[in-house]
Design a protein around this motif. Structure first.
Motif, PDB file in Angstrom:
ATOM      1  N   ARG A  20      50.543 -19.537  36.070  1.00 40.63           N
ATOM      2  CA  ARG A  20      51.730 -19.790  36.882  1.00 40.63           C
ATOM      3  C   ARG A  20      52.028 -21.291  36.912  1.00 40.63           C
ATOM      4  O   ARG A  20      51.154 -22.102  37.237  1.00 40.63           O
ATOM      5  N   THR A  75      55.882 -17.828  35.374  1.00 43.88           N
ATOM      6  CA  THR A  75      55.004 -16.697  35.660  1.00 43.88           C
ATOM      7  C   THR A  75      54.572 -16.047  34.357  1.00 43.88           C
ATOM      8  O   THR A  75      55.257 -16.138  33.334  1.00 43.88           O
ATOM      9  N   GLY A 133      46.780 -15.413  37.920  1.00 37.96           N
ATOM     10  CA  GLY A 133      47.835 -16.382  38.208  1.00 37.96           C
ATOM     11  C   GLY A 133      47.571 -17.755  37.639  1.00 37.96           C
ATOM     12  O   GLY A 133      48.275 -18.722  37.972  1.00 37.96           O
TER      13      GLY A 133
END
Length: 444
Positions: A66, A204, A63
């Motif tokens: 992100r 994302t 992540g």
């Protein structure tokens, strides 16, 4: 050339199918970056650049990307990101937490040409790549392949996604000091202060299933085929086949989510549309589910199609086969599902490899019955291509044993003229009638 020779040649052409114009990388991971301007899908070179791909996927899966930003844009050269994220607490950008640098894996066989993605690094250290990546907007091989040990290309942006990268590169730039001295900006900057709303975000970044996009067939049943268009993990399949009388008909599986190389969806048949020879009308259009289908891919080039159509079950082995050869990927690849949004009910699948396009057009005859045509050889010249239109009759339904007695005939010609990566016009003569249709890539 005799008629039989022409038929054999035509069917050899019809049998040609597409593999993306990328290095031989085997099964590959696809990563989708969802940006402020749209999705960018990247096919990774898992086998050819394993260390670099593993490094990139570590950031993706954790992540780390992100709410990261595209912090650098040099039109005609690169767009760059992966180094900075927006921090709501401080209302500013902060650096991505970097892992240990990855050893350089540059190869001349993976050159920095348009559409490739490579790792950024320090100017004095070939083995200093961490989180930052860049997408090549032009052919940068002469520059980037030859300095600092070469910049490692580890993937390729899918052709449809390059329109998003190009759109980012068209944004105005702001100079907020190094490393933000070429930052793409959205909207208007107020009081010389760059705010969150002005940044181009990667909201994302996620790994998605492998791509099976292309034209598939059964090598022992030349004369029918299946166009597979894939956006992320969703497949749209259009089947070009025959009814019980041997006349051409088509079916679609419009929503087939892929999981572990398998997707299943409802099969539909659409009737009642108007012929390409007249103005479009959907007044008589009827959509009916006629069965279900499952695509199971053993690899990127082989699979199986299991189906039930009108309560009859069947199964077909399908394979993918090259359409053309070459060494340089096209600047714009038009492979995709195209349509006219104001004429919902017909479409055309374009499959391109290097300088050749194969088009499969699913539409209707004068009575509203589904019919399909193919352009098996459309050589690209400039921003378009021209080729002969063929109609094939006499084949067997998918639910019957194939006998191979079908016949192809030339019914006209077509010219595709593209005004950009995602829009164009079809100009055609079909059975003596000349007409035109505007087309765009279909989003799904």
């Amino acid at each position: 050339m005799s008629l039989n020779q022409l038929k054999r040649k035509t069917f050899r052409i019809l049998a040609m199918i597409f593999i993306l114009a990328l290095p031989a990388v085997g099964e590959a991971t696809t990563v989708r970056m969802q940006t402020s301007l749209g999705a960018i899908d990247i096919l990774l070179y898992d086998t050819a650049a394993p260390r670099t791909v593993a490094n990139f996927l570590t950031y993706v899966n954790s992540g780390a990307y992100r709410n990261s930003i595209i912090h650098r844009s040099v039109p005609g050269f690169v767009i760059q990101g992966g180094g900075f994220v927006w921090d709501d607490a401080s209302a500013t950008v902060v650096g991505v937490r970097e892992n240990a640098p990855v050893a350089n894996e540059f190869s001349a066989g993976r050159s920095n040409v348009r559409g490739t993605i490579a790792m950024a690094k320090l100017g004095s250290d070939p083995n200093s790549a961490t989180s930052q990546w860049f997408i090549n907007l032009g052919d940068n091989a002469a520059n980037l392949d030859a300095q600092n040990g070469g910049f490692t290309v580890f993937g390729q942006v899918t052709p449809g996604s390059m329109a998003v990268a190009d759109a980012i590169a068209l944004l105005p730039l702001a100079n907020a000091g190094s490393p933000f001295d070429s930052m793409p900006i959205v909207g208007t900057v107020t009081n010389n202060t760059i705010e969150k709303k002005n940044l181009v975000f990667v909201s994302t970044a996620t790994a998605v299933p492998n791509s099976y996009q292309g034209l598939w067939w059964n090598a022992n049943e030349s004369g029918w085929g299946m166009s597979v268009t894939q956006h992320g993990n969703i497949i749209f399949a259009a089947l070009y086949t025959y009814d019980a009388a041997g006349q051409p008909t088509w079916y679609v599986i419009p929503n087939c989510p892929v999981t572990n190389g398998t997707c299943s969806g409802a099969i539909y048949q659409v009737t009642g549309g108007t012929s390409p020879a007249v103005a479009w009308s959907a007044a008589g259009k009827a959509v009916a589910q006629v069965g279900t289908g499952t695509l199971t891919f053993a690899s990127a080039t082989a699979g199986n199609f299991n189906f039930t159509i009108n309560n009859v079950a069947g199964s077909k082995s399908i394979t993918l086969q090259p359409l053309a050869t070459g060494t340089t990927a096209p600047a714009i690849d038009y492979t995709d599902l195209w349509w006219n949004p104001g004429e919902d009910g017909w479409g055309i699948s374009l499959t391109q490899q290097y300088g050749i396009i194969f088009a499969a057009w699913y539409v209707y005859d004068a009575t509203g019955k589904p019919v399909w045509y193919v352009v098996p050889n459309c050589p690209v010249s400039g921003a378009g291509c021209s080729g002969a239109l063929y109609q094939v009759t006499g084949g067997e339904p998918l639910t019957a044993i194939w006998n191979g007695t079908n016949a192809a005939s030339s019914v006209g010609s077509i010219t595709f003229a593209f005004s950009g990566a995602s829009a164009g016009t079809m100009n055609y003569t079909l059975n003596g009638v000349t007409s035109s249709r505007a087309i765009v890539r279909q989003a799904f």
